[in-house]
Design a protein around this motif. Structure first.
Motif, PDB file in Angstrom:
ATOM      1  N   MET A  31      -4.273  -6.837   9.416  1.00  0.00           N
ATOM      2  CA  MET A  31      -3.185  -7.098   8.470  1.00  0.00           C
ATOM      3  C   MET A  31      -3.666  -6.930   7.033  1.00  0.00           C
ATOM      4  N   ASP A  32      -4.888  -7.400   6.735  1.00  0.00           N
ATOM      5  CA  ASP A  32      -5.457  -7.203   5.395  1.00  0.00           C
ATOM      6  C   ASP A  32      -5.574  -5.712   5.073  1.00  0.00           C
ATOM      7  N   MET A  33      -6.003  -4.955   6.074  1.00  0.00           N
ATOM      8  CA  MET A  33      -6.153  -3.519   5.878  1.00  0.00           C
ATOM      9  C   MET A  33      -4.803  -2.878   5.543  1.00  0.00           C
ATOM     10  N   PHE A  34      -3.749  -3.222   6.290  1.00  0.00           N
ATOM     11  CA  PHE A  34      -2.430  -2.658   6.027  1.00  0.00           C
ATOM     12  C   PHE A  34      -1.916  -3.055   4.650  1.00  0.00           C
ATOM     13  N   ILE A  35      -2.143  -4.287   4.255  1.00  0.00           N
ATOM     14  CA  ILE A  35      -1.689  -4.753   2.937  1.00  0.00           C
ATOM     15  C   ILE A  35      -2.391  -3.962   1.833  1.00  0.00           C
ATOM     16  N   LEU A  36      -3.699  -3.784   1.966  1.00  0.00           N
ATOM     17  CA  LEU A  36      -4.457  -3.034   0.955  1.00  0.00           C
ATOM     18  C   LEU A  36      -4.016  -1.570   0.893  1.00  0.00           C
ATOM     19  N   ILE A  37      -3.810  -0.981   2.056  1.00  0.00           N
ATOM     20  CA  ILE A  37      -3.364   0.420   2.088  1.00  0.00           C
ATOM     21  C   ILE A  37      -1.995   0.557   1.429  1.00  0.00           C
ATOM     22  N   ILE A  38      -1.098  -0.375   1.696  1.00  0.00           N
ATOM     23  CA  ILE A  38       0.237  -0.321   1.076  1.00  0.00           C
ATOM     24  C   ILE A  38       0.126  -0.479  -0.439  1.00  0.00           C
ATOM     25  N   LEU A  39      -0.727  -1.383  -0.905  1.00  0.00           N
ATOM     26  CA  LEU A  39      -0.915  -1.560  -2.346  1.00  0.00           C
ATOM     27  C   LEU A  39      -1.493  -0.296  -2.998  1.00  0.00           C
ATOM     28  N   VAL A  40      -2.491   0.296  -2.358  1.00  0.00           N
ATOM     29  CA  VAL A  40      -3.092   1.522  -2.893  1.00  0.00           C
ATOM     30  C   VAL A  40      -2.057   2.645  -2.917  1.00  0.00           C
ATOM     31  N   LEU A  41      -1.284   2.783  -1.840  1.00  0.00           N
ATOM     32  CA  LEU A  41      -0.257   3.829  -1.803  1.00  0.00           C
ATOM     33  C   LEU A  41       0.819   3.590  -2.859  1.00  0.00           C
ATOM     34  N   ALA A  42       1.152   2.338  -3.125  1.00  0.00           N
ATOM     35  CA  ALA A  42       2.143   2.030  -4.158  1.00  0.00           C
ATOM     36  C   ALA A  42       1.628   2.452  -5.531  1.00  0.00           C
ATOM     37  N   VAL A  43       0.363   2.124  -5.821  1.00  0.00           N
ATOM     38  CA  VAL A  43      -0.220   2.513  -7.115  1.00  0.00           C
ATOM     39  C   VAL A  43      -0.263   4.040  -7.229  1.00  0.00           C
ATOM     40  N   LEU A  44      -0.667   4.710  -6.155  1.00  0.00           N
ATOM     41  CA  LEU A  44      -0.728   6.179  -6.197  1.00  0.00           C
ATOM     42  C   LEU A  44       0.667   6.800  -6.296  1.00  0.00           C
ATOM     43  N   ALA A  45       1.670   6.172  -5.686  1.00  0.00           N
ATOM     44  CA  ALA A  45       3.039   6.678  -5.795  1.00  0.00           C
ATOM     45  C   ALA A  45       3.545   6.570  -7.229  1.00  0.00           C
ATOM     46  N   ILE A  46       3.229   5.462  -7.879  1.00  0.00           N
ATOM     47  CA  ILE A  46       3.619   5.313  -9.285  1.00  0.00           C
ATOM     48  C   ILE A  46       2.926   6.379 -10.140  1.00  0.00           C
TER      49      ILE A  46
END
Length: 166
Positions: A57-72
């Motif tokens: 779950m930590d891994m998925f949360i971090l990946i989602i955060l990184v993808l959000a920053v990269l999407a911005i």
């Protein structure tokens, strides 16, 4: 574990990996084609996720955060590429005007009526030599063997059409 707890428990080495990885990937977005910064940035982000994540779950949360920053960041890059500074750097704004195009056509029409020798078999396309100038040509009929004499009969969409000389 909540997102805030996860972010506050990041090891300093993992935080540096995240930040440096994000900076390198965003740099790659603004300077496409280099590849090295993007690949190294991606590796650093993965190392940061591995060092920080304790559970799946930590891994998925971090990946989602990184993808959000990269999407911005990608949104900013795309906006800049269409309307901002990158549009002036990456997009070619010059174009040929009609006078230049007509001059090019006139220069090519110089070859009309010239005789030459085929360098390759024409099936129907190939190459021919006209007084030392190699041109891509297409036969007006069918197959023409290599070494045959041909004459440029017309130009069709800037392609020379040749006929075999008997």
């Amino acid at each position: 574990m909540s997102v805030i707890n996860l972010l506050t428990s990041i090891d300093p080495v993992a935080a540096v990996c995240f930040l440096l990885g994000l900076v390198l990937v965003i740099f790659e977005m603004f300077h496409p084609g280099l590849s090295f910064p993007g690949i190294l940035g991606g590796i650093l982000i993965i190392v940061g996720v591995v060092l920080t994540a304790k559970t799946i779950m930590d891994m998925f949360i971090l990946i989602i955060l990184v993808l959000a920053v990269l999407a911005i960041a990608l949104t900013i890059v795309v906006h800049s590429a269409t309307k901002g500074h990158l549009s002036k750097v990456l997009v070619l704004s010059d174009s040929l005007d009609k006078e230049v195009k007509n001059t090019l056509d006139d220069d090519l029409e110089y070859f009309l009526g010239n005789e030459g020798v085929t360098l390759t078999p024409l099936r129907p396309a190939g190459s021919a030599d006209f007084d030392g100038v190699h041109l891509d040509v297409i036969s007006d009929g069918g197959f023409i063997e290599k070494g045959r004499r041909v004459k440029i009969s017309r130009m069709q969409d800037r392609i020379f059409v040749v006929k075999e000389i008997e």
